[in-house]
Design a protein around this motif. Sequence first.
Motif, PDB file in Angstrom:
ATOM      1  N   GLU A 183       5.287  20.147  23.603  1.00  0.00           N
ATOM      2  CA  GLU A 183       5.758  21.444  24.118  1.00  0.00           C
ATOM      3  C   GLU A 183       6.108  21.365  25.603  1.00  0.00           C
ATOM      4  O   GLU A 183       7.214  21.696  26.008  1.00  0.00           O
ATOM      5  N   LEU A 184       5.128  20.910  26.378  1.00  0.00           N
ATOM      6  CA  LEU A 184       5.336  20.961  27.831  1.00  0.00           C
ATOM      7  C   LEU A 184       6.483  20.043  28.271  1.00  0.00           C
ATOM      8  O   LEU A 184       7.453  20.487  28.888  1.00  0.00           O
ATOM      9  N   LEU A 185       6.353  18.728  27.950  1.00  0.00           N
ATOM     10  CA  LEU A 185       7.374  17.796  28.427  1.00  0.00           C
ATOM     11  C   LEU A 185       8.737  18.115  27.824  1.00  0.00           C
ATOM     12  O   LEU A 185       9.768  17.964  28.496  1.00  0.00           O
ATOM     13  N   GLY A 186       8.731  18.586  26.579  1.00  0.00           N
ATOM     14  CA  GLY A 186       9.987  18.981  25.956  1.00  0.00           C
ATOM     15  C   GLY A 186      10.657  20.096  26.745  1.00  0.00           C
ATOM     16  O   GLY A 186      11.839  20.034  27.081  1.00  0.00           O
ATOM     17  N   ALA A 187       9.859  21.113  27.056  1.00  0.00           N
ATOM     18  CA  ALA A 187      10.403  22.265  27.776  1.00  0.00           C
ATOM     19  C   ALA A 187      10.856  21.878  29.182  1.00  0.00           C
ATOM     20  O   ALA A 187      11.926  22.286  29.644  1.00  0.00           O
ATOM     21  N   LEU A 188      10.039  21.067  29.846  1.00  0.00           N
ATOM     22  CA  LEU A 188      10.387  20.664  31.213  1.00  0.00           C
ATOM     23  C   LEU A 188      11.683  19.862  31.199  1.00  0.00           C
ATOM     24  O   LEU A 188      12.549  20.007  32.061  1.00  0.00           O
ATOM     25  N   MET A 208       5.430  31.592  29.278  1.00  0.00           N
ATOM     26  CA  MET A 208       4.775  30.964  30.444  1.00  0.00           C
ATOM     27  C   MET A 208       5.731  30.050  31.201  1.00  0.00           C
ATOM     28  O   MET A 208       5.774  30.021  32.428  1.00  0.00           O
ATOM     29  N   ILE A 209       6.508  29.270  30.449  1.00  0.00           N
ATOM     30  CA  ILE A 209       7.394  28.295  31.093  1.00  0.00           C
ATOM     31  C   ILE A 209       8.495  29.003  31.863  1.00  0.00           C
ATOM     32  O   ILE A 209       9.020  28.475  32.850  1.00  0.00           O
ATOM     33  N   GLU A 210       8.845  30.238  31.445  1.00  0.00           N
ATOM     34  CA  GLU A 210       9.868  30.984  32.163  1.00  0.00           C
ATOM     35  C   GLU A 210       9.311  31.671  33.393  1.00  0.00           C
ATOM     36  O   GLU A 210       9.923  31.658  34.458  1.00  0.00           O
ATOM     37  N   THR A 211       8.126  32.279  33.230  1.00  0.00           N
ATOM     38  CA  THR A 211       7.620  33.148  34.299  1.00  0.00           C
ATOM     39  C   THR A 211       6.438  32.552  35.044  1.00  0.00           C
ATOM     40  O   THR A 211       6.098  33.011  36.128  1.00  0.00           O
ATOM     41  N   GLY A 212       5.810  31.564  34.436  1.00  0.00           N
ATOM     42  CA  GLY A 212       4.629  30.992  35.064  1.00  0.00           C
ATOM     43  C   GLY A 212       3.423  31.898  34.935  1.00  0.00           C
ATOM     44  O   GLY A 212       2.380  31.658  35.556  1.00  0.00           O
ATOM     45  N   ALA A 213       3.543  32.946  34.108  1.00  0.00           N
ATOM     46  CA  ALA A 213       2.443  33.915  33.996  1.00  0.00           C
ATOM     47  C   ALA A 213       1.250  33.322  33.248  1.00  0.00           C
ATOM     48  O   ALA A 213       1.391  32.332  32.526  1.00  0.00           O
ATOM     49  N   ALA A 258       5.560  17.597  38.183  1.00  0.00           N
ATOM     50  CA  ALA A 258       5.169  18.162  39.475  1.00  0.00           C
ATOM     51  C   ALA A 258       5.777  19.552  39.656  1.00  0.00           C
ATOM     52  O   ALA A 258       5.188  20.415  40.310  1.00  0.00           O
ATOM     53  N   GLY A 259       6.936  19.771  39.063  1.00  0.00           N
ATOM     54  CA  GLY A 259       7.599  21.068  39.230  1.00  0.00           C
ATOM     55  C   GLY A 259       7.305  22.036  38.085  1.00  0.00           C
ATOM     56  O   GLY A 259       7.979  23.063  37.965  1.00  0.00           O
ATOM     57  N   SER A 260       6.342  21.717  37.265  1.00  0.00           N
ATOM     58  CA  SER A 260       6.073  22.547  36.098  1.00  0.00           C
ATOM     59  C   SER A 260       5.585  23.942  36.494  1.00  0.00           C
ATOM     60  O   SER A 260       4.673  24.082  37.296  1.00  0.00           O
ATOM     61  N   PRO A 261       6.197  24.985  35.899  1.00  0.00           N
ATOM     62  CA  PRO A 261       5.740  26.354  36.196  1.00  0.00           C
ATOM     63  C   PRO A 261       4.382  26.620  35.545  1.00  0.00           C
ATOM     64  O   PRO A 261       3.713  27.573  35.915  1.00  0.00           O
ATOM     65  N   VAL A 262       4.027  25.784  34.565  1.00  0.00           N
ATOM     66  CA  VAL A 262       2.752  25.982  33.864  1.00  0.00           C
ATOM     67  C   VAL A 262       1.762  24.941  34.362  1.00  0.00           C
ATOM     68  O   VAL A 262       2.004  23.740  34.238  1.00  0.00           O
ATOM     69  N   SER A 263       0.650  25.408  34.930  1.00  0.00           N
ATOM     70  CA  SER A 263      -0.345  24.454  35.412  1.00  0.00           C
ATOM     71  C   SER A 263      -1.190  23.971  34.241  1.00  0.00           C
ATOM     72  O   SER A 263      -1.207  24.579  33.167  1.00  0.00           O
ATOM     73  N   ALA A 264      -1.884  22.849  34.468  1.00  0.00           N
ATOM     74  CA  ALA A 264      -2.745  22.301  33.422  1.00  0.00           C
ATOM     75  C   ALA A 264      -3.826  23.320  33.055  1.00  0.00           C
ATOM     76  O   ALA A 264      -4.186  23.476  31.885  1.00  0.00           O
TER      77      ALA A 264
END
Lengths: 481, 494
Positions: A354-359, A400-405, A367-373
């Motif tokens: 999910e994460l790497l795919g979206a990034l 989350m990936i869009e807004t970082g919420a 490093a620039g991921s809007p979603v923290s670990a």
Amino acid sequence: MIEGRTGSFEIVIGLEVHAQVISRAKLFSGAATRFGAEPNTEVSPIDAAFPGMLPVLNKFCVEQAVKTGLALEAEINLESVFERKNYFYPDLPPGYQISQYQNPIVGGGRIILDMPDGSSRAIRITRLHLEQDAGKSLHDQDPRLTFVDLNRAGVALMEIVSEPDLRSAEEVGIYLRKLRAILRALGTSNGNMEEGSMRCDANVSVRRPGAALGTRTEIKNVNSIRFLMQAVDYEARRQIEVVEDGGRVLQETRLFDSARGTTRPMRSKEEAHDYRYFPDPDLVPLVLDREWVEELKRSLPELPDAKKARFVKNYGLSSSDAAFLAGDGASAAYFEATAQGREAKTAANWVMVELLGALNRKGLGIAGSPVSAESLGRLIDLVSEGTISGRIAKEVFAEMIETGADPGSIVKEKGLFQVSDAGVIEEAVDAVLRRETDKVAQYRSGREKLFGYFVGQVMRATEGRANPALVNELLRKKLAG
Amino acid sequence: MSSLTALTLAEARAGLERKEFSARELTEAFLAAMAKARPLNLFITETPERALQMAQACDERRRRGAPLPLDGIPIAVKDLFCTKGILTTAASRILEGFTPSYESTVTEKLWQSGAVLLGKTNCDEFAMGSSTTTSHFGPTLSAWRRAGDNRPLVAGGSSGGSAAAIAAHAALGAIGTDTGGSIRQPASFCGVVGIKPSYGRCSRWGVVAFASSLDHPGPLAKTVRDAAILLSAMAGHDPKDSTSAPLPVADFEAALTGEIKGLKIGIPAEYRVPDMPAEIDALWQSGIAWLSEAGAEAVEISLPMTRYALPAYYIIAPAEASSNLARYDGVRFGLRVEGGSVDEMYELTRAAGFGAEVRRRVLIGTYVLSAGYYEAYYLKAQRVRALVARDFAKAFEKVDLILTPTAPSPAFAVGEKSDDPIAMYLNDVFTVTADLAGLPAISVPAGLSAEGLPLGLQLIGRAFAEETVFRAAEVLEAAAGFHHAPAFLASGEP
């Protein structure tokens, strides 16, 4: 192996990687080495080869080279010699490059390739040596004049030479990514081919399986791993065609043309140098203290291979997942933070898929991921606690990936809580069964695969929020009923 | 005031201390002498304003009671040393208009000691030569003439301007560089003292390179004591030169005790070359006798590799030079001759900028480093070099110093050997060995040839044993009692 018209061929590839050493100062001068500085602002009289200027070896660059050599499981030569490679070029101010020739600082070593099928393959490293980078000639600033920027002149490079052990473009990619991972783990080079902090020349030849080595060509001027793989592929096919047409491969240097995806021979004037190597009389042989080397060895950080082994052992990851995550320091650190106190395989899946795919789709790095670990971890927790379903989790993640919420607030705001109230679910189940009387009859007469259809209908009716386990349980009971 | 330029450096230092004259007066006397000596072409650049400025500062320091060791001593600097804000040419057209933004370590040390810069002296182009006739700025002439023969003579080289300036009393001391004999041979030709210290003793940072592994900065002076004073100020470890020796520097003047009893002086059989003039051999014998009388013991020694030293030198030095001179390409400083392409610009610039001797050596050096010749020439020469050093190491197990003539002949006339490079190269036959081995070696004026020209004797010491070299050299100097004046001075010093 590549299939030609007349049978199969083996590709044989050796790589020469130039990796810029991470160091505040240049290899033989105190000038700074920041990337992207204004032209000719990071140049000392030594770099510009003014009369009477003398090189003084930067010990930190030596340390970086030795660390890299140790990480490549290579022999460290306690005595090495800097030599001059003589040739004229406007971006080479002294008329020679200080390099190492006969006695490099690092001898034979190896890099382990993690193959996609989970197996490993060792590629032998011939040597690693230290040398100066040249400046840059800018031909595109003026129709008539060439401009010279000496900021890069004298910056330390490690030239890392492999044996001709690589057998495909794919292996070239794996090799370069692995080498880059090692350099980054050590902090000895950024290994960024696009910025030019890592450059790679490839020696390519083809042969019939089991035959002696064919004549090789050297491919230069490639600035990404993907392009290099393309170039190697193209060049191998070109050579096979030459051989199959009864021709002879010429030993030559070829330039990669990224626009066309082809290679073309360099004009002979661009090569054919007699470099007249000889030991640089301005420098003394570099002698290392064995104890110092041992100390550096003890201080090495965890390297990708060790990390991979630990991920398999401690987290129970598959060999290929472990290799994938360990191959990038940022991904590995992100994974470990996410897996902290959670089911590791689930965390690995979230990070890798999910994460790497979206990034990747967004063109971002870890490093620039809007979603923290931490944030991703909380999302995983929401699923494992039963607050949301896995399906809803993916929706939440997309948000989350869009807004970082924070996942908790998204769930709350959108009312995405999983419905585990048996009464509410029962109502939905009953409604579906009342509506679908035909299908219920079919099911009861033996078409049991309709069960999934009923689940889908209930989930739809509850906007996906119904607890799937409860839905299953109630449906089974009522249909049996 | 008329005799200020006739003083030795040590005498001038004493006079300044006793306030018999000021630094300004001393400097003015030398500036006048320089003006008078212009026909000899000693200087490429005279720096009278800088000199007076510096002298002024010296006098002020002295008034404040805080003088420096060399405060007010006017010296000349070979134009191979980079001097901040002052034209530096290496006697080559290729450095046309080059004004460094930095000061060489050696000259910086001298200014820190209070020395005063008179100007930049002429030399062979890039220090390549033994006569100061390959300079782009024309030859330097010696202050000496043969008895009854008024033809101008060479000053020797490559530090000919520095040596001749001292002989002509146009500088109190001078610095030069010695790669194959370039301090000692002109010292011998001009009747002055010149020492090439051990390799690594004086920093090469800021010195235009000829052959890096052979280039030795060193002083030239009227007396051994003066040379010792200057070397103490010039020497010392420099972290900016990786080949500089991390050793403390002694007060070399303090080593001049006059006591050489028990020192063993090696006399190498191989330096008795076939064509050596009898008068030089005779002077050598006198040298042996003088040192013996002072209590030293002469010991016959053998340096069997001597005959291979000169050929090895003329491979190694050009090889390094061919690479060191690659930076003169017209791109960043000095002369540029525009061409249709960058290669053409290189060719035109270097053809116009380098003189014949420099071009010859760049060609030789490029050749001996070429693929297929490297082993036969460069590597073999390096092996010879190691053997020459081993010869000396063995000899120094038995002796403390080695005594030889400095050069196989006295000064020759301008133009006399210019058509025969080999004859010119033979000038270095006694001096290159110490360069190859990096040993300290001094030339002391010891007598006159039959034609009335100075002849020098050379003392070679163990690496970093400059103190022993100076001590014995002073004894030799005193015994020889060389107090002859060159024709130029005899014709009427101001």
